[in-house]
Write an enzyme that holds these catalytic residues in place. Structure first.
Site, mmCIF file in Angstrom:
data_model
loop_
_atom_site.group_PDB
_atom_site.id
_atom_site.type_symbol
_atom_site.label_atom_id
_atom_site.label_comp_id
_atom_site.label_asym_id
_atom_site.label_seq_id
_atom_site.Cartn_x
_atom_site.Cartn_y
_atom_site.Cartn_z
ATOM 1 N N HIS A 57 6.801 4.009 33.835
ATOM 2 C CA HIS A 57 6.462 5.691 33.693
ATOM 3 C C HIS A 57 4.943 5.712 33.623
ATOM 4 O O HIS A 57 4.413 5.246 32.609
ATOM 5 C CB HIS A 57 7.134 6.087 32.293
ATOM 6 C CG HIS A 57 6.991 7.717 32.448
ATOM 7 N ND1 HIS A 57 7.957 8.481 32.894
ATOM 8 C CD2 HIS A 57 5.902 8.553 32.337
ATOM 9 C CE1 HIS A 57 7.476 9.718 32.641
ATOM 10 N NE2 HIS A 57 6.294 10.024 32.375
ATOM 11 N N HIS A 59 1.327 8.132 35.666
ATOM 12 C CA HIS A 59 0.948 9.114 36.520
ATOM 13 C C HIS A 59 -0.729 8.458 37.166
ATOM 14 O O HIS A 59 -1.528 8.811 36.811
ATOM 15 C CB HIS A 59 0.495 10.224 35.575
ATOM 16 C CG HIS A 59 1.973 10.916 35.196
ATOM 17 N ND1 HIS A 59 2.403 11.914 35.844
ATOM 18 C CD2 HIS A 59 2.532 10.736 34.034
ATOM 19 C CE1 HIS A 59 3.756 12.172 35.187
ATOM 20 N NE2 HIS A 59 3.445 11.625 34.093
ATOM 21 N N GLN A 152 5.537 18.843 39.149
ATOM 22 C CA GLN A 152 4.898 19.177 37.783
ATOM 23 C C GLN A 152 5.122 20.361 37.660
ATOM 24 O O GLN A 152 4.985 20.518 36.228
ATOM 25 C CB GLN A 152 3.410 18.500 37.979
ATOM 26 C CG GLN A 152 2.571 18.876 36.815
ATOM 27 C CD GLN A 152 2.661 18.040 35.628
ATOM 28 O OE1 GLN A 152 2.055 16.994 35.692
ATOM 29 N NE2 GLN A 152 3.449 18.727 34.623
ATOM 30 N N HIS A 210 11.339 13.610 33.937
ATOM 31 C CA HIS A 210 10.709 13.936 32.714
ATOM 32 C C HIS A 210 11.706 14.742 31.893
ATOM 33 O O HIS A 210 11.799 15.954 32.503
ATOM 34 C CB HIS A 210 9.383 14.623 32.913
ATOM 35 C CG HIS A 210 8.377 13.931 33.086
ATOM 36 N ND1 HIS A 210 8.293 13.165 34.315
ATOM 37 C CD2 HIS A 210 7.039 13.713 32.598
ATOM 38 C CE1 HIS A 210 7.086 12.579 34.495
ATOM 39 N NE2 HIS A 210 6.333 12.982 33.574
ATOM 40 N N GLU A 213 10.751 16.796 26.974
ATOM 41 C CA GLU A 213 9.278 16.305 26.412
ATOM 42 C C GLU A 213 8.814 17.577 25.590
ATOM 43 O O GLU A 213 7.916 18.398 25.752
ATOM 44 C CB GLU A 213 8.371 16.058 27.424
ATOM 45 C CG GLU A 213 7.006 15.477 26.908
ATOM 46 C CD GLU A 213 6.205 15.044 27.913
ATOM 47 O OE1 GLU A 213 4.877 14.598 27.263
ATOM 48 O OE2 GLU A 213 6.052 15.318 29.116
ATOM 49 N N ASP A 309 2.210 5.707 30.567
ATOM 50 C CA ASP A 309 2.287 7.390 31.043
ATOM 51 C C ASP A 309 0.930 7.658 31.488
ATOM 52 O O ASP A 309 0.645 7.846 32.570
ATOM 53 C CB ASP A 309 2.609 8.302 29.710
ATOM 54 C CG ASP A 309 2.882 9.700 30.073
ATOM 55 O OD1 ASP A 309 3.338 9.892 31.365
ATOM 56 O OD2 ASP A 309 3.158 10.280 29.070
ATOM 57 N N TRP A 315 -4.493 14.331 30.022
ATOM 58 C CA TRP A 315 -3.593 14.210 28.902
ATOM 59 C C TRP A 315 -4.108 13.400 27.687
ATOM 60 O O TRP A 315 -3.829 13.293 26.731
ATOM 61 C CB TRP A 315 -1.990 14.050 29.036
ATOM 62 C CG TRP A 315 -1.783 15.216 30.017
ATOM 63 C CD1 TRP A 315 -0.812 16.171 29.664
ATOM 64 C CD2 TRP A 315 -1.747 15.210 31.443
ATOM 65 N NE1 TRP A 315 -0.550 17.216 30.722
ATOM 66 C CE2 TRP A 315 -1.055 16.445 31.901
ATOM 67 C CE3 TRP A 315 -2.198 14.537 32.529
ATOM 68 C CZ2 TRP A 315 -0.770 16.730 33.002
ATOM 69 C CZ3 TRP A 315 -1.858 14.852 33.671
ATOM 70 C CH2 TRP A 315 -1.231 16.037 34.106
#
Length: 430
Positions: A57, A59, A152, A210, A213, A309, A315
């Site tokens: 997982h 990005h 997203q 996802h 979350e 992640d 983030w």
């Protein structure tokens, strides 16, 4: 494909003094004291030899973009999403590729040779999908890169998201993604799960959403995901990522949910570094940890992996591509300090995510690909404790990254170490 002999290795299952014979890039024999033959040799010198690290997982379209166009001042998930929305119109394919390639070099040095990355497809240009398909092509000799079409901004919330997702899959993106808890209502979130699972079943694809979350215990899209997985016969092809709302759910509901996930063959991916950072932001004290119920899911027979992640993006301002850091955080947050539990944490960044991704030829058995990492540690538990340098990273029997033993020892005493890369072709980065 290469031939190689590795001597005197310690394996994660506890075997020691093991030799491994590699022929044509695959494991041919694993045994003690194999006879000498005229091929290159490596002396592991009693160090741990493992299959490569796997991140199921990530990005990569956002990696190393920290500070663009500004810094996430609150450090929250929602400000990160808003920041990414500001950044998307400014992205260029060249910059996306350059940042991703740089991160892949980091990953190789850490022994991370398989990554599943979610790719935002809500930009109608599909710029990120095109860029990461090119990155996938470039790094194929070194890293197994699996792409997830990720809406997203929400499959139903973003008017062109579903069409864009279908276009991305047609371009060669591998996995169907989703984000049901970000839809406008619970009902629309559930509908997005149904639509995406039906599309994946029609195309014969894996699913990785996802899911939940959130700190909201009523965010229960994982239940819907497990239901449609069973209904459509997607057993062992579906993953729920994050699942942080489970940390806030009451025990009675979870006691019904976990058997449903197990029966459906739905895997789970926790992201310890990010879950512990982003969740519980509305709490004072007592304060929720936020990471999903890893020990309980493992006890229920559910496959659980840890993902990185984010690395230096809107983030998360930290990260280095070291999956041992991820496993160490997961171990601490989940209080998995028993001997078997710590081994499960090592598995959560190696063989379990490899299973979730469906990686071909991954393992330490004859016939598997000769993809290894040799760490300056005597066991998987010691590797979690020390997070040592990777003495050798090997792909299909070829050394692609190396840190000499002496320098590895210097690293443990706090002194600087140097990593040298051996690559095919012109010797440039992946």
């Amino acid at each position: 494909m290469h031939d190689l002999m590795i001597r005197n290795a310690h394996l994660p299952d506890g075997r020691s003094g093991v030799d491994i014979l590699v022929r044509q890039g695959r494991i041919e024999v694993i045994a003690e004291r194999l006879p000498k033959i005229s091929i290159p040799e490596i002396d592991a010198n009693g160090d741990l030899l493992s299959t490569p690290f796997v991140d199921a997982h990530f990005h990569m379209d956002a990696v190393l973009s920290y500070g663009l166009p500004r810094v996430n001042q609150s450090g929250t998930l929602l400000e990160g999403i808003a920041l990414w929305g500001e950044l998307k119109p400014m992205l260029t394919q060249e910059a996306l590729i350059a940042r991703a390639i740089e991160y892949c070099d980091w990953a190789i040095a850490k022994g991370l040779l398989a990554i599943r990355t979610h790719v935002d497809i809500c930009d109608d240009r599909l710029l990120a999908a095109e860029a990461l398909l090119e990155v996938k092509r470039q790094v194929a000799p070194y890293i197994d890169l699996q792409l997830v079409a990720f809406p997203q901004d929400g499959l139903l919330r973003s008017p062109t998201a579903f069409d864009n997702l279908k276009r991305a899959i047609a371009m060669g993106v591998d996995v169907v993604g989703g984000i049901p808890h970000f839809e406008r209502t619970m009902a629309e979130g559930a509908e997005s799960v149904r639509l995406l699972c039906e599309f994946a079943a029609e195309k014969g694809l894996r699913v990785d959403m996802h899911c939940d979350e959130s700190d909201d215990p009523l965010s229960r899209h994982i239940e819907t995901l497990a239901f449609h997985t069973q209904r459509l016969g997607l057993y062992n092809r579906v993953t729920g990522s994050h699942l942080t709302s489970m940390h806030s759910m009451d025990n009675y509901y979870v006691s019904k949910l976990l058997p449903l996930m197990r029966e459906a063959g739905v895997a789970a991916i926790a992201n310890p570094l990010i879950n512990i950072t982003l969740q519980g932001r509305h709490d004072t004290y007592p304060k929720r940890r936020g990471m999903t119920r890893v020990p309980e899911m493992l006890a229920a027979g559910i496959d659980v992996a840890f993902g990185h992640d984010c690395v230096m993006d809107p983030w998360y301002s930290l990260g280095s591509g070291d999956m041992l850091e991820v496993a160490s955080m997961g171990l601490h947050v989940a209080q998995m300090t028993g001997q078997q539990a710590m081994r499960q944490c090592f598995d959560a960044v190696t063989k379990t995510p490899a299973k979730i991704m469906g990686l071909d030829g991954y393992g330490l058995q004859p016939g598997c690909f000769a993809d290894f990492v040799i760490l300056d540690a005597a066991s998987s538990i010691e590797a979690l404790r020390l997070r040592p340098v990777r003495r050798y990273v090997i792909k299909r029997g070829q050394i692609i990254s190396e840190t000499p033993k002496q320098e590895a020892l210097l690293h443990l005493s706090g002194r600087e170490t140097r990593v040298s890369f051996r690559r095919q072709g012109d010797g440039k980065g992946a």
